[in-house]
Design an enzyme around this catalytic site. Structure first.
Site, mmCIF file in Angstrom:
data_model
loop_
_atom_site.group_PDB
_atom_site.id
_atom_site.type_symbol
_atom_site.label_atom_id
_atom_site.label_comp_id
_atom_site.label_asym_id
_atom_site.label_seq_id
_atom_site.Cartn_x
_atom_site.Cartn_y
_atom_site.Cartn_z
ATOM 1 N N ASP A 67 0.807 -1.219 0.000
ATOM 2 C CA ASP A 67 0.000 0.000 0.000
ATOM 3 C C ASP A 67 0.842 1.273 0.000
ATOM 4 O OD1 ASP A 67 0.919 -0.554 2.585
ATOM 5 O OD2 ASP A 67 -1.047 -1.071 3.342
ATOM 6 N N ASN A 136 -7.637 -3.337 14.240
ATOM 7 C CA ASN A 136 -9.028 -3.669 13.910
ATOM 8 C C ASN A 136 -9.116 -4.889 12.994
ATOM 9 O OD1 ASN A 136 -8.071 -2.640 11.540
ATOM 10 N ND2 ASN A 136 -9.434 -0.858 11.460
HETATM 11 C C1 F6R Z 1 1.398 -1.734 6.159
HETATM 12 C C2 F6R Z 1 0.066 -2.339 6.229
HETATM 13 C C3 F6R Z 1 -0.681 -2.461 7.508
HETATM 14 C C4 F6R Z 1 0.187 -2.784 8.726
HETATM 15 C C5 F6R Z 1 -0.672 -2.865 9.981
HETATM 16 C C6 F6R Z 1 0.150 -3.110 11.222
HETATM 17 O O1 F6R Z 1 1.914 -1.776 4.846
HETATM 18 O O2 F6R Z 1 -0.437 -2.705 5.229
HETATM 19 O O3 F6R Z 1 -1.665 -3.460 7.359
HETATM 20 O O4 F6R Z 1 0.843 -4.006 8.521
HETATM 21 O O5 F6R Z 1 -1.378 -1.668 10.134
HETATM 22 O O6 F6R Z 1 0.945 -1.991 11.465
HETATM 23 P P1 F6R Z 1 2.000 -1.988 12.655
HETATM 24 O O7 F6R Z 1 2.995 -3.044 12.348
HETATM 25 O O8 F6R Z 1 2.628 -0.611 12.606
HETATM 26 O O9 F6R Z 1 1.237 -2.246 13.905
#
Ligand code: F6R
Length: 247
Positions: A67, A136
């Protein structure tokens, strides 16, 4: 689904990096699907160390990221282009022209989404997709309620996701409201999936993702239907899982 409970964040990062290294060694021209965020930083550090020890070689590897925020240029320090360059790409011998992320500044996000989806297909699909997990239950930026049949698409980020990511931005107003993300369908097409989860704050959602009903309300729950998923989570994140999955 294989569930591995790691001792702590360092152990999770090491185990996940080993799995990625194995993929790179066994298929030197692998297509790797990559993620950003806090969870995967330790994994990138380990991979950089493995590269420096000459255990792995990225010369033929191609990467596609999950993303990118809309409206941010690749040089913006809050963009995922920048994150990947700083935390991984510039430290290994990946050819920059082999590293792909959605263009968050595309004039037509809809066209950019279909271009990105076609790009992944033209590479032959993803061999191994690395995922983190949102509080979430999101994977990529597929927020609760996203259809399981969505391909790469434009999303409006939920307030909880914007809050969770606020730690990376100087002020609340700087947090983008939208992003382009691979869809659930794009993610599910990957031949292998590696989900990494760390911390007690994600223990309940991890339990729902792995053992609850498969529902768009918990986007990550779709992973139960994928034939080749490895979950590596630290002890804190595993604390709500059935006893046999805890150490
Ligand atoms: C990042 C992504 C998100 C993160 C998720 C967890 O490219 O697609 O899905 O993997 O929000 O984020 P963290 O690791 O910062 O808790």
């Amino acid at each position: 689904m294989k569930i591995i409970c790691a001792e702590d964040y360092a152990d999770m990062s090491c185990k996940a990096a080993d799995l990625l290294s194995e993929q790179i060694i066994l298929k030197s021209d692998s297509i790797l699907g990559l993620a950003t965020g806090g969870t995967v930083l330790g994994i990138y550090n380990h991979l950089i160390q493995q590269y420096q020890k000459k255990h792995i070689d990225f010369a033929q590897i191609r990467t596609v990221n999950l993303d990118e925020y809309t409206g941010l240029s690749p040089d913006d320090k809050n963009s995922y282009h920048w994150y990947m360059k700083q935390n991984f790409f510039s430290h290994v011998n990946l050819d920059p022209s082999n590293c792909y992320l959605p263009d968050g500044r595309a004039e037509s996000p809809a066209e950019e989404c279909s271009r990105y989806e076609q790009l992944i297909a033209s590479l032959g699909g993803i061999d191994l997709q690395l995922l983190g997990l949102g509080h979430n239950g999101h994977i990529g930026f597929n927020e609760p309620g996203t259809g399981f049949d969505e391909k790469t698409h434009l999303v409006t980020l939920s307030e909880s996701t914007r809050q969770a990511n606020s730690r990376f931005f100087p002020a609340e107003n700087d947090i983008p409201k939208q992003a382009i993300t691979m869809g659930i369908k794009s993610i599910m097409k990957a031949r292998r999936i590696l989900l990494c989860v760390s911390g007690a704050a994600k223990a309940e959602i991890l339990q729902q993702v792995l053992f609850g009903p498969v529902t768009p309300k918990i986007p990550g729950s779709i992973l139960q239907m994928h034939p080749d998923v490895t979950v590596i989570a630290d002890m804190a994140a595993c604390s709500c899982l059935p006893e046999e999955y805890r150490i």
